[in-house]
Design an enzyme around this catalytic site. Structure first.
Site, short mmCIF file in Angstrom:
data_model
loop_
_atom_site.label_atom_id
_atom_site.label_comp_id
_atom_site.label_asym_id
_atom_site.label_seq_id
_atom_site.Cartn_x
_atom_site.Cartn_y
_atom_site.Cartn_z
N GLU A 128 -3.36 13.79 1.47
CA GLU A 128 -3.37 12.70 2.44
C GLU A 128 -2.12 12.65 3.32
OE1 GLU A 128 -5.16 9.19 0.83
OE2 GLU A 128 -4.37 7.98 2.45
N LYS A 168 4.24 1.92 -2.44
CA LYS A 168 4.68 3.08 -3.22
C LYS A 168 6.15 3.35 -2.88
CE LYS A 168 0.32 5.46 -1.81
NZ LYS A 168 -0.68 4.80 -2.60
N HIS A 170 -7.05 -6.20 1.55
CA HIS A 170 -5.92 -5.32 1.22
C HIS A 170 -4.67 -5.77 1.99
CE1 HIS A 170 -3.90 -1.71 0.00
NE2 HIS A 170 -4.03 -1.06 1.14
N GLN A 228 -8.00 6.78 -6.83
CA GLN A 228 -7.16 7.85 -6.28
C GLN A 228 -6.35 8.51 -7.40
OE1 GLN A 228 -4.31 6.74 -3.15
NE2 GLN A 228 -4.81 8.70 -2.18
N TRP A 243 -10.01 1.84 -5.64
CA TRP A 243 -9.28 3.03 -5.18
C TRP A 243 -7.81 2.99 -5.59
CZ3 TRP A 243 -10.27 7.73 -4.03
CH2 TRP A 243 -9.41 8.49 -3.24
N SER A 258 0.84 -1.19 0.00
CA SER A 258 0.00 0.00 0.00
C SER A 258 0.88 1.25 0.00
CB SER A 258 -0.95 -0.06 1.20
OG SER A 258 -2.10 0.68 0.93
#
Ligand code: MCU
Length: 408
Positions: free
Chosen positions: A280, A230, A359, A272, A323, A226
């Site tokens: 965020e 990244k 997730h 997103q 998302w 998640s």
């Protein structure tokens, strides 16, 4: 489960209504960026300090230099990678500092302590190493952001990297907080992901200095899920000593392309985008704020970020949570694959999107694919890594207006 469960675990509420400052002058410094990313940069043409950006709705050509030169050789592609790295630092992620003046390390129990000093300041942080019950020292290792969310492979050590300690990611108020900023100052241009990548590089420096830690620094992987996925992709892009990058469910800011995500959003997807994500957490440089509402002007996209990893190993693990933009991720990584194809190693990048699980809960039906990549890149075995699969489609004619050369 996918989308509905995703919306409860992945908040979508934060919105950004304003943009802030342009890039600080320091983030336009070409020397630090190129020095950090390419050893052959001395022979590459330098980017101008000031650039006028032109809108391009398509994914940027990986094989044409900013000055228009065509990339026809592997050496020239290394220049293109250094240039793309610099552009990404300048407009999205902030400047990556090189190795600080001093790096020392100590090892006790399973804890490696890393001490860094520069310009009269110093910081110290630790990572913990979990050794495999099989294999032999020195072991290959996977650095896991927040410990990672993948099962530890046989014969591979797992290094727990507390990335939040290097750069915090609680909310936008976290900007400038963490050890990286204690060393380089709270106003340093690096966003959290660049700061974390710097931290990963220092962990590898420390492992090189510490044979008693029994880690083979020529066989290092990196992972995270998640937001940490990244980060793992950025570390793989910036640190060439990483031989296998395993971003998991990284979504926007990771394996998704800003342009494709904006398009899917315009078609009604709950996905997103760049303009949403900057509200965020401080994952990006503040410079990026000026471009999130004009994504086509960015002289790169995340296929370019992924392409910095070529020819090294990259296995992108995705879910089907709206998302996170799985369709954008598949398209983006398909475009990125051109870099590995051009270098003659198309199967050094893999992409696997398998849904219907929570997730960051790695599903058992992706295990054999992960094992193939781990065995090839960390255990020096010969495995079949021709893995490129998704439930989604990608239309190259919509996104790609350049061709993939065979580099000599
Ligand atoms: C996929 O990564 C992020 C996502 O970008 C955020 O919007 C969401 O809030 O959190 C995800 C995540 O890190 O989940 C653990």
């Amino acid at each position: 489960i996918p989308s509905t469960q995703a919306s409860s675990t992945i908040p979508t509420t934060t919105l950004v209504t304003s943009v802030t400052s342009p890039p600080p002058a320091s983030s336009a410094s070409s020397s630090s960026a190129t020095r950090a990313t390419s050893t052959s940069a001395a022979t590459c043409s330098a980017l101008p300090g000031s650039i006028s950006l032109k809108a391009n709705a398509k994914l940027n050509d990986l094989f044409t230099m900013f000055n228009g030169d065509k990339v026809t050789t592997k050496d020239k592609f290394a220049c293109r990678q250094a240039e793309m790295s610099e552009l990404i630092q300048r407009y999205e992620l902030g400047t990556l500092p090189g190795r600080p003046a001093t790096v020392t390390a100590s090892f006790s129990g399973n804890t490696l302590t890393i001490n860094c000093g520069d310009s009269g300041k110093s910081i110290s942080f630790t990572v913990t190493i979990t050794y495999p019950s099989s294999g032999s020292a020195p072991y290959p290792a996977i650095i896991g952001y927040g410990g990672g969310s993948l099962p530890a492979p046989a014969g591979v050590a797992m290094i727990n990297f507390n990335n939040d300690n290097i750069a915090a990611q609680v909310n936008t108020g976290s900007r400038g907080q963490g050890k990286f900023y204690d060393l380089y100052g709270k106003t340093h241009s690096a966003g959290a992901m660049t700061a974390w990548a710097w931290g990963v590089s220092r962990v590898i420096d420390a492992l090189e200095l510490t044979p008693s830690a029994r880690i083979d620094t020529t066989r290092i992987g990196v992972t995270g899920c998640s937001r940490n996925g990244k980060g793992a992709m950025v570390a793989g892009a910036f640190e060439k000593r990483i031989v296998l990058t395993l971003p998991q469910e990284s979504g926007a800011g990771g394996s998704a392309c800003w342009r494709i995500s904006d398009y899917l959003k315009s078609q009604g997807a709950n996905i997103q985008t760049a303009s949403e994500i900057i509200g965020e957490d401080p994952w990006f440089a503040t410079a990026f704020n000026s471009y999130v509402n004009q994504v086509p002007t960015l002289p790169f996209d995340h296929h370019s970020l992924a392409a910095l990893i070529a020819p090294r190993g990259l296995f992108v693990i995705d879910n089907n949570i709206d998302w996170l933009g799985p369709q954008s991720c598949f398209g983006c990584m398909t475009a990125a694959r051109s870099a590995w194809q051009a270098l003659g190693v198309p199967n050094n990048i893999g992409y696997s999107q398998i849904g219907s699980h929570a997730h960051c809960a790695f599903p058992s039906n992706q295990q054999s694919q992960l094992t193939a990549f781990v065995q090839k890149f960390l255990l020096n075995q010969s495995t079949n890594t021709a893995i490129f699969q998704s439930d989604f489609t990608f239309s190259p004619s919509q996104w790609v207006d350049w061709t993939t050369p065979t580099l000599s």
